[in-house]
Design a protein around this motif. Structure first.
Motif, PDB file in Angstrom:
ATOM      1  N   ARG A  66       2.846   2.665  -5.368  1.00 41.75           N
ATOM      2  CA  ARG A  66       1.471   2.177  -5.404  1.00 41.75           C
ATOM      3  C   ARG A  66       1.361   0.870  -4.637  1.00 41.75           C
ATOM      4  NH1 ARG A  66       2.686   3.956 -10.700  1.00 41.75           N
ATOM      5  NH2 ARG A  66       1.187   5.447 -11.572  1.00 41.75           N
ATOM      6  N   SER A  67       0.148   0.626  -4.134  1.00 43.02           N
ATOM      7  CA  SER A  67      -0.136  -0.618  -3.423  1.00 43.02           C
ATOM      8  C   SER A  67      -1.648  -0.850  -3.447  1.00 43.02           C
ATOM      9  CB  SER A  67       0.335  -0.503  -1.972  1.00 43.02           C
ATOM     10  OG  SER A  67       0.082  -1.693  -1.270  1.00 43.02           O
ATOM     11  N   VAL A  68      -2.043  -2.100  -3.292  1.00 38.71           N
ATOM     12  CA  VAL A  68      -3.448  -2.420  -3.064  1.00 38.71           C
ATOM     13  C   VAL A  68      -3.563  -2.810  -1.602  1.00 38.71           C
ATOM     14  CG1 VAL A  68      -5.348  -4.002  -3.580  1.00 38.71           C
ATOM     15  CG2 VAL A  68      -3.910  -3.132  -5.429  1.00 38.71           C
ATOM     16  N   ALA A  73      -6.802   1.048  -4.270  1.00 32.77           N
ATOM     17  CA  ALA A  73      -5.461   1.508  -4.650  1.00 32.77           C
ATOM     18  C   ALA A  73      -4.988   2.532  -3.622  1.00 32.77           C
ATOM     19  CB  ALA A  73      -5.499   2.140  -6.034  1.00 32.77           C
ATOM     20  N   TYR A  74      -3.768   2.356  -3.137  1.00 26.17           N
ATOM     21  CA  TYR A  74      -3.149   3.315  -2.214  1.00 26.17           C
ATOM     22  C   TYR A  74      -1.915   3.905  -2.883  1.00 26.17           C
ATOM     23  CZ  TYR A  74      -5.942   2.709   1.959  1.00 26.17           C
ATOM     24  OH  TYR A  74      -6.969   2.759   2.870  1.00 26.17           O
ATOM     25  N   TYR A  75      -1.673   5.179  -2.592  1.00 26.39           N
ATOM     26  CA  TYR A  75      -0.574   5.916  -3.207  1.00 26.39           C
ATOM     27  C   TYR A  75       0.249   6.591  -2.119  1.00 26.39           C
ATOM     28  CZ  TYR A  75      -3.359   5.292  -7.396  1.00 26.39           C
ATOM     29  OH  TYR A  75      -4.067   4.731  -8.432  1.00 26.39           O
ATOM     30  N   GLY A  76       1.574   6.614  -2.322  1.00 26.49           N
ATOM     31  CA  GLY A  76       2.435   7.265  -1.356  1.00 26.49           C
ATOM     32  C   GLY A  76       3.755   7.681  -1.958  1.00 26.49           C
ATOM     33  N   VAL A  77       4.456   8.503  -1.214  1.00 27.61           N
ATOM     34  CA  VAL A  77       5.823   8.911  -1.514  1.00 27.61           C
ATOM     35  C   VAL A  77       6.535   9.003  -0.174  1.00 27.61           C
ATOM     36  CG1 VAL A  77       5.244  10.195  -3.619  1.00 27.61           C
ATOM     37  CG2 VAL A  77       5.263  11.379  -1.441  1.00 27.61           C
ATOM     38  N   GLY A  78       7.850   9.004  -0.205  1.00 27.96           N
ATOM     39  CA  GLY A  78       8.575   9.168   1.055  1.00 27.96           C
ATOM     40  C   GLY A  78       8.347   8.015   2.001  1.00 27.96           C
ATOM     41  N   TRP A  81       1.830   6.214   3.149  1.00 26.91           N
ATOM     42  CA  TRP A  81       0.734   6.254   2.181  1.00 26.91           C
ATOM     43  C   TRP A  81      -0.017   7.553   2.383  1.00 26.91           C
ATOM     44  CZ3 TRP A  81       1.845   3.059  -1.353  1.00 26.91           C
ATOM     45  CH2 TRP A  81       2.484   1.863  -1.046  1.00 26.91           C
ATOM     46  N   CYS A  82      -0.318   8.247   1.292  1.00 27.09           N
ATOM     47  CA  CYS A  82      -0.917   9.585   1.339  1.00 27.09           C
ATOM     48  C   CYS A  82      -2.409   9.592   1.056  1.00 27.09           C
ATOM     49  CB  CYS A  82      -0.243  10.494   0.324  1.00 27.09           C
ATOM     50  SG  CYS A  82       1.528  10.636   0.507  1.00 27.09           S
ATOM     51  N   PHE A  83      -2.845   8.782   0.089  1.00 28.53           N
ATOM     52  CA  PHE A  83      -4.245   8.788  -0.307  1.00 28.53           C
ATOM     53  C   PHE A  83      -4.607   7.465  -0.955  1.00 28.53           C
ATOM     54  CE2 PHE A  83      -1.726  10.922  -3.528  1.00 28.53           C
ATOM     55  CZ  PHE A  83      -2.107  10.341  -4.731  1.00 28.53           C
ATOM     56  N   SER A  84      -5.913   7.231  -1.054  1.00 27.15           N
ATOM     57  CA  SER A  84      -6.410   6.001  -1.657  1.00 27.15           C
ATOM     58  C   SER A  84      -7.502   6.328  -2.656  1.00 27.15           C
ATOM     59  CB  SER A  84      -6.956   5.060  -0.582  1.00 27.15           C
ATOM     60  OG  SER A  84      -8.073   5.630   0.049  1.00 27.15           O
ATOM     61  N   MET A  95      -9.632   9.403  -1.204  1.00 27.32           N
ATOM     62  CA  MET A  95      -9.547   9.758   0.211  1.00 27.32           C
ATOM     63  C   MET A  95      -8.111  10.094   0.601  1.00 27.32           C
ATOM     64  SD  MET A  95     -12.542   9.619   1.477  1.00 27.32           S
ATOM     65  CE  MET A  95     -13.608   9.894   0.086  1.00 27.32           C
ATOM     66  N   PHE A  96      -7.971  11.227   1.291  1.00 29.86           N
ATOM     67  CA  PHE A  96      -6.662  11.709   1.724  1.00 29.86           C
ATOM     68  C   PHE A  96      -6.469  11.434   3.212  1.00 29.86           C
ATOM     69  CE2 PHE A  96      -7.844  14.140  -1.974  1.00 29.86           C
ATOM     70  CZ  PHE A  96      -6.686  14.092  -2.735  1.00 29.86           C
ATOM     71  N   ILE A  97      -5.397  10.711   3.537  1.00 30.57           N
ATOM     72  CA  ILE A  97      -5.046  10.449   4.923  1.00 30.57           C
ATOM     73  C   ILE A  97      -4.633  11.797   5.528  1.00 30.57           C
ATOM     74  CG2 ILE A  97      -3.429   9.199   6.410  1.00 30.57           C
ATOM     75  CD1 ILE A  97      -3.390   7.138   3.923  1.00 30.57           C
ATOM     76  N   ASN A  98      -5.148  12.110   6.685  1.00 28.14           N
ATOM     77  CA  ASN A  98      -4.947  13.422   7.315  1.00 28.14           C
ATOM     78  C   ASN A  98      -5.513  14.548   6.458  1.00 28.14           C
ATOM     79  OD1 ASN A  98      -3.877  12.669   9.780  1.00 28.14           O
ATOM     80  ND2 ASN A  98      -1.789  12.627   8.997  1.00 28.14           N
ATOM     81  N   GLY A  99      -6.592  14.252   5.743  1.00 22.21           N
ATOM     82  CA  GLY A  99      -7.231  15.250   4.896  1.00 22.21           C
ATOM     83  C   GLY A  99      -7.783  16.446   5.653  1.00 22.21           C
ATOM     84  N   VAL A 100      -7.988  16.290   6.978  1.00 21.47           N
ATOM     85  CA  VAL A 100      -8.474  17.425   7.771  1.00 21.47           C
ATOM     86  C   VAL A 100      -7.460  18.564   7.787  1.00 21.47           C
ATOM     87  CG1 VAL A 100     -10.010  16.074   9.253  1.00 21.47           C
ATOM     88  CG2 VAL A 100      -7.637  16.455   9.954  1.00 21.47           C
TER      89      VAL A 100
END
Length: 151
Positions: A66-68, A73-78, A81-84, A95-100
């Motif tokens: 997790r991060s701000v 709030a931003y969330y990631g693994v690996g 960051w994957c989504f906020s 919101m999903f990064i590369n959600g398209v």
């Protein structure tokens, strides 16, 4: 715009209607505690929605980080960051990064978050579709360079 009640020693802020820079005055910081503090600073119903999203992410993604960033709030693994998730007047944006590239593609195209970002706006806990959100979280976390390991 909704006023929020801030934790002690913090100035209340007004939740923005939409993305126009920072979503809140929360300072950028990596780790669980800054995200938990950000979520606690939100008014209801945004706080409850953000808590549910955070709990779903923790149950869905092993090794969640997790991060701000940019007042959200931003969330990631690996390795990325994957989504906020951020509180706005009347809803929480997830919101999903590369959600398209998600299937199905989330319906909301946010302003100021990149051409490939897609997500949802959640107005109440009843609007939160845990199965769909968990599926999108898993999908976006598996993308190399966003959530999965680069090969």
């Amino acid at each position: 715009m909704a006023e929020q009640s801030a934790p002690m020693n913090e100035t209340p802020f007004t939740l923005p209607e939409s993305m126009n820079g920072k979503a809140s005055p929360a300072k950028a910081a990596v780790g669980d505690k800054p995200v938990f503090n950000y979520i606690a600073s939100l008014p209801e119903p945004q706080r409850g929605i953000a808590e549910a999203i955070d709990a779903l992410a923790a149950r869905t993604l092993p090794n969640l980080e997790r991060s701000v960033k940019w007042g959200m709030a931003y969330y990631g693994v690996g390795d990325g960051w994957c989504f906020s998730s951020g509180g706005f007047a009347g809803h929480v944006k997830l919101m999903f990064i590369n959600g398209v590239n998600l299937n199905p593609v989330p319906p909301v195209t946010p302003v100021g978050m990149g051409k490939a970002t897609r997500g949802v706006e959640i107005g109440t806990l009843d609007d939160l579709d845990e199965n769909q959100l968990a599926d999108w979280m898993k999908q976006v976390a598996s993308v190399p360079g966003v959530g999965g390991k680069k090969h």
